[in-house]
Design an enzyme around this catalytic site. Structure first.
Site, short mmCIF file in Angstrom:
data_model
loop_
_atom_site.label_atom_id
_atom_site.label_comp_id
_atom_site.label_asym_id
_atom_site.label_seq_id
_atom_site.Cartn_x
_atom_site.Cartn_y
_atom_site.Cartn_z
N LYS A 161 53.52 26.31 5.69
CA LYS A 161 53.28 26.35 4.42
C LYS A 161 54.45 25.82 3.50
O LYS A 161 54.37 25.02 2.55
CB LYS A 161 52.38 27.36 3.88
CG LYS A 161 51.14 27.76 4.63
CD LYS A 161 50.55 28.80 4.01
CE LYS A 161 49.18 29.06 4.89
NZ LYS A 161 48.13 28.08 5.02
N GLU A 249 42.74 27.03 5.93
CA GLU A 249 42.56 26.91 7.21
C GLU A 249 42.09 28.27 7.71
O GLU A 249 42.53 29.45 7.88
CB GLU A 249 44.03 26.77 8.05
CG GLU A 249 43.82 26.31 9.41
CD GLU A 249 43.94 27.41 10.43
OE1 GLU A 249 42.63 27.72 10.83
OE2 GLU A 249 44.87 28.07 10.43
N CYS A 283 42.91 31.27 15.66
CA CYS A 283 41.77 30.66 15.30
C CYS A 283 41.23 29.67 15.86
O CYS A 283 40.02 29.14 15.76
CB CYS A 283 42.22 30.28 13.72
SG CYS A 283 43.72 29.15 13.64
N GLU A 457 46.99 21.02 7.16
CA GLU A 457 48.15 21.41 7.44
C GLU A 457 49.04 20.13 8.25
O GLU A 457 48.27 19.72 9.05
CB GLU A 457 48.50 22.71 8.08
CG GLU A 457 47.56 23.90 7.67
CD GLU A 457 48.38 24.56 6.58
OE1 GLU A 457 49.32 24.08 6.23
OE2 GLU A 457 47.74 25.97 6.50
#
Length: 483
Positions: A161, A249, A283, A457
């Site tokens: 990020k 996300e 994830c 991302e």
């Protein structure tokens, strides 16, 4: 305590403590030992972080991109030089084995900083000729961004990020998960050491209320969250009140489809990586493994053999391949899903028990004969629990793979590349793999569709999510007015 940082927060270029905030104990999941104690950000800490970020951003945006890039590249070099030390901290924070953290966590973060450092000077606008007149566009930073991290890859997420945000001229206030709060503080220190002006990357600790205070502040232009779908819904709604840019996300229940012509060892290896790496706490994991009926039993037999050979134990042992879950709460959640899978008729192939006491360990677990209606095939477990479902035809596999509200990732294993591309084109997922799984190079965009999120991302695609386009019309002649 062996991992106690200088202070709970890092604001305006230096550590900042305010012990009036609620305590945040940091627990090493392999033993239950408290390794640090931090404090939640108070309103004063939150204000200091937001104010210093807003104050520093304009001068940073005005800096030449190559100068910003130089700082980020230095930070990347510092991370690589200290990878062993940083990986040890990541292991203490998350419980992931050193065998993983040495190659997958800070290493990916360094890659992100290096990639966006290289990309920043190449971000330009376009010129649109209109005869005598013309239009040119400028990509401008959004301003002050908020990043909210998850506990499974805390340092990697912080870098993923921070890197595009900073490279493109933004400032960021980052809130790590309260479960794994340590790595982001190290990133902030390293960025300052690399030459980042104070205020541009601030770290504040806290639970949901701190995140809500950040997301709803009028100075914030952008929110980037990695987290669960319920958290994503709340943050998305809060950000929408201020019409802020968002990247989400979120979770997944991703399909991994194995056709009968696939290389069996590779497909099994990918299924294991997609379910047992990081103790299954990823994830994008391919937790619904669809195996064509003709090879199902051979697949299961070899899978059980390889799963039983996984070495579990102390994450600080470099030979250990699988560590504990991140917390006692996560352990209890995963064990409850295992019991439900048993109760609903799943056939336990291997694992299924807690393991290696003390600590939050669960054996690598595989259930076969899972149906689409079972809880294990519908809900995200976030633990080392694989559901194997069988199928007969390509069309059936595609339809069942897409029969979910999630859409983060998907994988296909087959020797027929024509079929692989045909299947991938029909899968409702933002990130897909052919004859591979869970490889996420920073050069490529990563993100989901449906309830798995919005935005991307990494890769060049991230530029669109940390900048806005200004269109400038240039008139080259007299104005022709009708009055």
């Amino acid at each position: 305590m062996r991992a106690q940082p200088a202070a709970s927060h890092f604001v305006d270029g230096r550590p900042l403590e305010d012990e009036t905030g609620a305590p945040i104990p940091v627990i090493y999941p392999a033993t239950g030992e408290e390794i640090a104690r931090l404090h939640e950000a108070t309103p004063a800490v939150i204000e200091a972080a937001l104010a210093s970020g807003a104050r520093a951003q304009a001068a940073w945006a005005a800096m030449r991109p190559v100068e910003r890039a130089r700082i980020l590249r230095r930070a990347s070099d510092l991370i690589r030089a200290r990878n062993e030390e940083l990986s040890l901290l990541e292991t203490l924070d998350t419980g992931k084995p050193l065998q993983e953290t040495l190659v997958a966590d800070w290493a990916s973060g360094a890659d992100a900083l290096e990639f966006f450092a290289g990309l920043a000077p190449a971000v330009t606008g376009e010129t649109v000729p209109l005869g005598q007149d013309f239009v040119y566009t400028i990509r401008e930073p959004l301003g002050l961004c908020v990043g909210i991290g998850a506990w499974n890859y805390p340092s990697q997420i912080a870098c993923w990020k921070a890197a595009p945000a900073l490279a493109l001229g933004n400032a960021m206030v980052f809130k790590p998960s309260e479960v794994t709060p340590l790595g982001a503080l190290k990133l902030a220190e390293i960025l300052i050491e690399a030459g980042l002006p104070p205020g541009l990357f601030n770290v504040v600790q806290g639970r949901g209320a701190v995140g809500a205070a950040l997301v709803t502040d009028s100075r914030v232009a952008k929110v980037s969250l990695t987290g669960s779908v319920p958290t994503g819904r709340r943050v998305y709604a809060a950000a929408a009140e201020g019409v802020r840019h968002v990247t989400m996300e979120l979770g997944g229940k991703s399909p991994l489809i194995v056709f009968d012509d696939a290389d069996l060892e590779s497909a099994i290896g990918a299924a294991m990586l997609g379910n047992f790496y990081s103790a299954g706490q990823i994830c994008s994991n391919g937790t619904r493994v669809f195996v064509q009926k003709g090879i199902k039993e051979a697949f299961l037999a070899r899978l059980a053999e390889r799963a039983d050979a996984i070495r579990m134990g102390d994450p600080l042992d470099p030979e250990v391949q699988m560590g504990p879950l991140v917390s006692q709460a996560q352990l209890e959640k995963v064990l409850a899903y295992i019991e439900k899978a048993r109760a609903e008729g799943g056939r336990l192939v291997c694992g299924g028990e807690a393991s290696v006491s003390p600590g939050c360990y669960v054996q690598p677990t595989v259930f076969a004969d899972v149906t689409d209606a079972m809880t294990l095939a519908r809900e995200e477990v976030f633990g080392p629990v694989m559901a194997v479902l069988d199928f007969e035809t390509e069309e059936e596999a595609i339809a069942r793979a897409n029969a979910t509200d999630f859409g983060l990732a998907a994988g296909v294993f087959t020797a027929d590349l024509t079929r692989a591309h045909r299947v991938v084109a029909q899968l409702q997922a933002g990130t897909c793999w052919i004859n591979a799984y869970n490889l996420t190079p920073v050069e490529a965009p990563f993100g989901g569709v449906k309830l798995s999120g919005v935005g991307r991302e990494n890769g060049r695609a991230a530029v669109e999510h940390y900048t806005q386009v200004k269109s400038v019309y240039v008139g080259m002649g007299p104005v022709d007015a009708p009055y």
